[in-house]
Design a protein around this motif. Sequence first.
Motif: not given
Length: 115
Positions: A15-16, A26-28, A98-101
């Motif tokens: 989530d950029l 969910i995207r992962a 904040l970008t979260v990975i």
Amino acid sequence: MALKRMVVELGMGTDLRGSDYTKTAIRALKDALWRNSLTIAPALGKAPEDMHVKVLVGVPKPELVDRAAVAEALPYGTREIEVVEGGLEIMNDEGTNLTVIANAAAVVYLDLENA
């Protein structure tokens, strides 16, 4: 029931700009699943609904992930969701965003005793 591990799929989600840990998780998971077409269940005489899918997601703040929402991303099967500390947070230069990975593993099990 004797569950046997059949498949392991790996994915990454981001989530950029929103810092939404659930969306990232969910995207992962979708990254791990959506590029594959699993035919293992039917090949063994099982229905896709017979699969047991254990999902492990790593994010920096596991308590911010809605596990039920992540489970809903799975198309079928019994779902088990575990969220642990992992992934990354990257702050922008201004310190305002904040970008979260997240990283995810989906492990598919089948009961082969009744196959």
